[in-house]
Design an enzyme around this catalytic site. Structure first.
Site, PDB file in Angstrom:
ATOM      1  N   SER A  19     -32.159   1.652   7.750  1.00 23.17           N
ATOM      2  CA  SER A  19     -30.758   1.952   7.460  1.00 23.17           C
ATOM      3  C   SER A  19     -30.232   0.319   7.213  1.00 23.17           C
ATOM      4  O   SER A  19     -30.703  -0.638   7.723  1.00 23.17           O
ATOM      5  CB  SER A  19     -30.365   2.375   8.807  1.00 23.17           C
ATOM      6  OG  SER A  19     -28.816   2.270   8.955  1.00 23.17           O
ATOM      7  N   TYR A  53     -29.832   2.409  18.071  1.00 21.82           N
ATOM      8  CA  TYR A  53     -30.086   2.825  16.677  1.00 21.82           C
ATOM      9  C   TYR A  53     -30.443   1.714  15.955  1.00 21.82           C
ATOM     10  O   TYR A  53     -31.254   1.340  14.860  1.00 21.82           O
ATOM     11  CB  TYR A  53     -28.948   3.603  15.946  1.00 21.82           C
ATOM     12  CG  TYR A  53     -29.211   4.032  14.721  1.00 21.82           C
ATOM     13  CD1 TYR A  53     -29.923   5.285  14.453  1.00 21.82           C
ATOM     14  CD2 TYR A  53     -28.553   3.523  13.513  1.00 21.82           C
ATOM     15  CE1 TYR A  53     -30.092   5.683  13.229  1.00 21.82           C
ATOM     16  CE2 TYR A  53     -28.755   4.035  12.148  1.00 21.82           C
ATOM     17  CZ  TYR A  53     -29.649   5.112  12.103  1.00 21.82           C
ATOM     18  OH  TYR A  53     -29.823   5.550  10.768  1.00 21.82           O
ATOM     19  N   LYS A  99     -33.910   0.494  14.057  1.00 24.21           N
ATOM     20  CA  LYS A  99     -34.086   0.273  12.577  1.00 24.21           C
ATOM     21  C   LYS A  99     -34.676  -1.128  12.138  1.00 24.21           C
ATOM     22  O   LYS A  99     -35.330  -1.523  11.238  1.00 24.21           O
ATOM     23  CB  LYS A  99     -32.758   0.748  11.802  1.00 24.21           C
ATOM     24  CG  LYS A  99     -32.515   2.127  11.896  1.00 24.21           C
ATOM     25  CD  LYS A  99     -33.620   2.923  11.330  1.00 24.21           C
ATOM     26  CE  LYS A  99     -33.219   4.337  11.492  1.00 24.21           C
ATOM     27  NZ  LYS A  99     -34.207   5.290  10.900  1.00 24.21           N
TER      28      LYS A  99
END
Ligand code: NAP
Length: 243
Positions: A135, A148, A152
């Site tokens: 991402s 998150y 990533k």
């Protein structure tokens, strides 16, 4: 019409919904035989009515389930590690439980699925390609996405080490790093202009990505046109990371 993927068996994780489903449909249209893994049987049942594919229900955050599953699969030619989750929490609110669940899917599942697949490739002398769904959050801070973003970032790092160690076996490993991508769920989450406006303002192309635009880049990275590309984290972000 024959393509470079005709007859190739490609394992796509998280193929039940969203980007993974788009990748499965895109690669199937390019002639690949899809091996689709996801958690919800109903999603795989509807996918199986849209494309010809082999389906497996599994929770990839369980490493022993992964080893057993990959062992039953037959030969895989390429791998797309797409399954991922997001539990939005700020840094101060972030819980240990959310950290563990996120890392178990977004990082550890990529490790265990890739290990199981690559061990068999090395025995066969097979030179496959792997694409990991990362991402823009791996390289840019997004509010309320502490874990998150960390997951990533870890995935990009894992991708580089895999590329380094597997290059000698002719195995390529890359990441794709999309911006907000309009899956059905993301359309709901980002449909409110008050929420989408500030993010859109940071994207030079002024719009979010569509699932097929991510799938097309995955296809490129798996295929022979990308034969000299490994260890890359390729933004599909309308320029977000350039600013
Ligand atoms: P999504 O719509 O929520 O779909 C994720 C898929 O992965 C679902 O089919 C889900 O199954 C499956 N999955 C999740 N955890 C799993 C597990 N433990 N074992 C097996 N399958 C599992 O997500 P998405 O938006 O398409 O995202 C796909 C990937 O792209 C993720 O890695 C995400 O981080 C990344 N990404 C997404 C965006 C975006 O804006 N959409 C942007 C950048 C990167 P269940 O629903 O049954 O749990």
């Amino acid at each position: 019409m024959k393509s470079e993927f005709t007859g190739q068996r490609i394992l796509v994780t998280g193929a039940g919904k969203g980007i993974g489903r788009a990748i499965a449909r895109h690669l199937a249209a390019a002639g690949a035989r899809i091996v689709a893994v996801s958690r919800t049987a109903a999603d795989l049942a509807t996918l199986g009515r849209e494309i010809t594919c082999e389906t497996h229900v599994a929770d990839l955050s369980d490493p022993s389930a992964v080893a057993a599953l990959v062992g039953t699969m037959g030969d895989i030619d390429h791998l797309v590690n797409n399954a991922g989750i997001s539990i939005p929490q700020t840094f101060l609110d972030c819980t240990a439980e959310a950290f563990d669940r996120t890392m178990a899917v977004n990082v550890r599942a990529v490790l265990s699925v890739s290990q199981a697949v690559v061990r068999r490739w090395i025995v066969r002398g097979h030179r496959g390609a792997i694409v990991n769904l990362s991402s823009q959050a791996s390289q840019a801070a997004l509010p309320a996405h502490a874990v998150y973003c960390a997951s990533k970032g870890a995935l990009d790092a894992l991708t580089r080490v895999m590329a380094l160690e597997l290059g000698a076996h002719g195995i390529r490993v890359n990441a794709v790093n999309p911006t907000v991508t309009l899956t059905p769920m993301a359309e709901m989450a980002w449909g409110d202009p008050a929420k989408s406006g500030p993010m859109l303002a940071r994207i030079p192309l002024g719009r979010f990505a569509r699932p097929w635009e991510v799938a097309a880049v995955v296809e490129f990275l798996l295929g022979p046109s990308a034969a000299m590309i490994t260890g890359a984290a390729l933004p599909v972000d309308g320029g977000f990371l350039a600013t």
